[in-house]
Design a protein around this motif. Structure first.
Motif, mmCIF file in Angstrom:
data_model
loop_
_atom_site.group_PDB
_atom_site.id
_atom_site.type_symbol
_atom_site.label_atom_id
_atom_site.label_comp_id
_atom_site.label_asym_id
_atom_site.label_seq_id
_atom_site.Cartn_x
_atom_site.Cartn_y
_atom_site.Cartn_z
ATOM 1 N N LEU A 136 -20.499 -8.394 19.171
ATOM 2 C CA LEU A 136 -21.335 -7.222 18.890
ATOM 3 C C LEU A 136 -22.044 -6.734 20.145
ATOM 4 C CD1 LEU A 136 -22.942 -8.168 15.466
ATOM 5 C CD2 LEU A 136 -21.239 -6.404 15.909
ATOM 6 N N ARG A 137 -22.572 -7.655 20.940
ATOM 7 C CA ARG A 137 -23.258 -7.278 22.177
ATOM 8 C C ARG A 137 -22.293 -6.552 23.109
ATOM 9 N NH1 ARG A 137 -25.007 -12.122 24.019
ATOM 10 N NH2 ARG A 137 -26.873 -11.943 22.760
ATOM 11 N N GLN A 138 -21.065 -7.094 23.247
ATOM 12 C CA GLN A 138 -20.067 -6.466 24.109
ATOM 13 C C GLN A 138 -19.709 -5.071 23.595
ATOM 14 O OE1 GLN A 138 -19.035 -7.473 26.999
ATOM 15 N NE2 GLN A 138 -17.750 -5.671 27.231
ATOM 16 N N TYR A 139 -19.578 -4.926 22.268
ATOM 17 C CA TYR A 139 -19.261 -3.633 21.673
ATOM 18 C C TYR A 139 -20.359 -2.614 21.989
ATOM 19 C CZ TYR A 139 -18.847 -0.052 18.075
ATOM 20 O OH TYR A 139 -18.772 1.140 17.428
ATOM 21 N N TYR A 140 -21.634 -3.009 21.800
ATOM 22 C CA TYR A 140 -22.727 -2.070 22.048
ATOM 23 C C TYR A 140 -22.867 -1.742 23.531
ATOM 24 C CZ TYR A 140 -24.046 -2.679 17.214
ATOM 25 O OH TYR A 140 -24.048 -2.698 15.845
ATOM 26 N N TYR A 141 -22.657 -2.726 24.392
ATOM 27 C CA TYR A 141 -22.703 -2.443 25.833
ATOM 28 C C TYR A 141 -21.600 -1.461 26.222
ATOM 29 C CZ TYR A 141 -26.045 -6.203 26.753
ATOM 30 O OH TYR A 141 -27.158 -6.990 26.772
ATOM 31 N N GLU A 142 -20.418 -1.635 25.641
ATOM 32 C CA GLU A 142 -19.306 -0.715 25.926
ATOM 33 C C GLU A 142 -19.631 0.689 25.421
ATOM 34 O OE1 GLU A 142 -15.726 0.718 27.305
ATOM 35 O OE2 GLU A 142 -16.749 -1.166 27.767
ATOM 36 N N GLN A 143 -20.223 0.791 24.243
ATOM 37 C CA GLN A 143 -20.609 2.102 23.705
ATOM 38 C C GLN A 143 -21.651 2.771 24.596
ATOM 39 O OE1 GLN A 143 -19.425 3.747 20.787
ATOM 40 N NE2 GLN A 143 -17.834 2.253 21.240
ATOM 41 N N ARG A 144 -22.614 2.024 25.062
ATOM 42 C CA ARG A 144 -23.649 2.589 25.942
ATOM 43 C C ARG A 144 -23.043 3.043 27.264
ATOM 44 N NH1 ARG A 144 -28.177 -1.903 25.855
ATOM 45 N NH2 ARG A 144 -28.738 -0.854 27.772
ATOM 46 N N ARG A 145 -22.106 2.252 27.809
ATOM 47 C CA ARG A 145 -21.453 2.623 29.066
ATOM 48 C C ARG A 145 -20.677 3.928 28.889
ATOM 49 N NH1 ARG A 145 -16.823 2.906 31.052
ATOM 50 N NH2 ARG A 145 -15.786 1.909 29.300
ATOM 51 N N GLN A 146 -19.924 4.028 27.787
ATOM 52 C CA GLN A 146 -19.156 5.246 27.540
ATOM 53 C C GLN A 146 -20.077 6.442 27.313
ATOM 54 O OE1 GLN A 146 -16.582 4.295 24.279
ATOM 55 N NE2 GLN A 146 -14.989 3.462 25.614
ATOM 56 N N ALA A 147 -21.193 6.220 26.635
ATOM 57 C CA ALA A 147 -22.142 7.314 26.407
ATOM 58 C C ALA A 147 -22.712 7.807 27.734
ATOM 59 C CB ALA A 147 -23.259 6.850 25.478
ATOM 60 N N PRO A 190 -18.064 -10.332 12.967
ATOM 61 C CA PRO A 190 -18.071 -10.427 14.427
ATOM 62 C C PRO A 190 -19.218 -11.317 14.906
ATOM 63 C CG PRO A 190 -18.756 -8.244 13.708
ATOM 64 C CD PRO A 190 -18.364 -9.003 12.490
ATOM 65 N N THR A 191 -18.984 -12.017 16.002
ATOM 66 C CA THR A 191 -20.019 -12.877 16.558
ATOM 67 C C THR A 191 -21.038 -12.036 17.313
ATOM 68 O OG1 THR A 191 -18.816 -13.207 18.617
ATOM 69 C CG2 THR A 191 -18.351 -14.758 16.822
ATOM 70 N N ARG A 192 -22.158 -12.662 17.650
ATOM 71 C CA ARG A 192 -23.199 -11.954 18.411
ATOM 72 C C ARG A 192 -22.652 -11.464 19.746
ATOM 73 N NH1 ARG A 192 -28.883 -12.747 17.131
ATOM 74 N NH2 ARG A 192 -29.393 -12.247 19.278
ATOM 75 N N ALA A 193 -21.851 -12.297 20.398
ATOM 76 C CA ALA A 193 -21.293 -11.917 21.699
ATOM 77 C C ALA A 193 -20.365 -10.711 21.557
ATOM 78 C CB ALA A 193 -20.544 -13.093 22.316
#
Length: 83
Positions: A45-56, A40-43
């Motif tokens: 991965l960043r989108q994935y982690y931002y989505e995880q934080r939002r859901q958390a 996965p690209t940096r973008a």
């Protein structure tokens, strides 16, 4: 991985080692290039982690959950999305 074989006098041995190593390297590259799995690209991965934080944050606001319970819920949801 590079594999090489060399027999005989030193010059022939070195040439055989270089030749078989190059063949091994090019075969590896050829097989690796056709491999469908990409990092996965940096973008992404960043989108994935931002989505995880939002859901958390949503789970924390909606329910009174511990961090472990939130992580488990996110893992379960990710497992459902992947199947």
């Amino acid at each position: 991985m590079i594999i090489g074989f060399g027999f005989g006098n030193p010059l022939t041995s070195i040439l055989m080692l270089l030749a078989t190593s190059l063949i091994s390297y090019f075969l590896f590259r050829l097989l690796r290039r056709n491999h469908p799995e990409q990092k996965p690209t940096r973008a992404q991965l960043r989108q994935y982690y931002y989505e995880q934080r939002r859901q958390a944050r949503e789970y924390a606001a909606q329910y009174d959950l511990t961090d472990e319970e939130i992580e488990r819920k996110l893992d379960e949801q990710l497992g459902k999305e992947l199947n």
